[in-house]
Design an enzyme around this catalytic site. Structure first.
Site, PDB file in Angstrom:
ATOM      1  N   LYS A  72      33.984  27.676  59.124  1.00 50.17           N
ATOM      2  CA  LYS A  72      35.086  26.840  58.990  1.00 50.17           C
ATOM      3  C   LYS A  72      36.326  27.024  59.360  1.00 50.17           C
ATOM      4  CE  LYS A  72      31.980  24.338  55.703  1.00 50.17           C
ATOM      5  NZ  LYS A  72      31.765  23.642  54.340  1.00 50.17           N
ATOM      6  N   ASP A 108      33.533  17.173  53.533  1.00 47.32           N
ATOM      7  CA  ASP A 108      33.373  17.440  52.243  1.00 47.32           C
ATOM      8  C   ASP A 108      33.741  16.716  51.147  1.00 47.32           C
ATOM      9  OD1 ASP A 108      31.647  19.828  53.376  1.00 47.32           O
ATOM     10  OD2 ASP A 108      33.312  21.143  53.091  1.00 47.32           O
TER      11      ASP A 108
END
Length: 274
Positions: A72, A108
């Site tokens: 990420k 997210d």
């Protein structure tokens, strides 16, 4: 049977390892449901190869990829453009390949808030206590602040909690050892740590001092019912599991790659947990 053609749209999930990912089930279910000529595949990419492989996928015709552990932060670094939410979160989990270059999103926080709403929970109903100070905590904390919630962060390593609070002003910090006693002050408790996950120790947390209206949310989805969620139900508290966050965070990427905004429903839940 769904037949692919020479015009099929391609997307996938990049991680190392990636065999455990449930994302292929999610996206391929939607592709089949909406009759889209496309496929979503797992992409096991070693960390040292990530920065060279991803641009190659863009040149090979992929529409984009999801990014999971441990990529990420590396994904953040290779983007030509990053949305404001990803910038605040400090990490990217969705890449969109465009003629103008690679665009990065962090979905997210979106997925977490959408999952709360799907369970009838108002994310701004009151103060929020966030357990953990990693990338997930950063993204979720930013999303909750955007909804108008006041957040407090507590973490086993206090320096990380202080650093995250500084990155998300006006977030507050609570000492880890005070988390149980302070529960009466919060409307929402969020576990963003790995404690309680399969092969990890349980989260040491007592809910005995929780306010009656507390909602307990855990972003872990393996197991589907963590000990924290089971304890919340025994206390008569509302419990929100992590699988819904996984499903909802997939929506923006699918829409960007395939042109249809998909629906998260009971059928999708059943397919993903099967």
């Amino acid at each position: 049977m769904r037949i692919l053609t020479g015009s099929s749209r391609l997307a996938g999930v990049a991680g190392w390892p990636v065999a455990h990912s449930r994302s292929p089930r999610i996206h391929n279910t939607w592709l089949s449901r909406y009759g889209i000529d496309g496929v979503y595949v797992p992409l096991p990419i070693r960390p040292e190869d990530f920065s060279s492989v991803i641009p190659t996928l863009a040149k090979a015709g992929f529409a984009g990829v999801n990014v999971t552990i441990p990529h990420k932060e590396a994904a953040f670094a290779i983007c030509a453009r990053i949305d404001d939410f990803a910038r605040r979160a400090g990490a990217v989990n969705t890449l969109i390949f465009t003629p103008r270059g690679i665009e990065g999103l962090n979905t997210d926080g979106y997925g977490f808030v959408a999952n709360l709403r799907a369970h009838g929970v108002n994310p701004a109903a009151g103060p929020v206590l966030v357990l953990g100070a990693g990338g997930a905590a950063r993204g979720i904390g930013a999303a909750l602040q955007d909804e108008g919630a006041q957040i407090t962060i507590t973490n086993r390593t206090p320096e990380r909690a202080v650093a995250l609070a500084a990155a998300l002003p006006p977030a507050k910090v609570l000492p880890w050892e005070s988390r149980d006693a302070a529960l009466g002050d919060y409307a929402l408790l969020v576990n963003t740590t790995s404690l309680g996950m399969v092969h990890e120790p349980p989260l040491p947390m007592s809910l005995s001092r929780a306010a009656p209206g507390l909602t307990v949310a855990d972003i872990i989805f393996a197991p589907l019912e963590t000990q924290l969620l089971a304890d919340a139900r025994l206390q008569g508290l509302q419990a929100v599991g992590g699988l819904g966050m996984l499903l909802h965070q997939a929506v923006p990427g699918f829409e960007a790659w395939f042109g249809i905004r998909p629906v998260v429903d009971d059928e999708l839940y059943r397919i993903v947990v099967a």
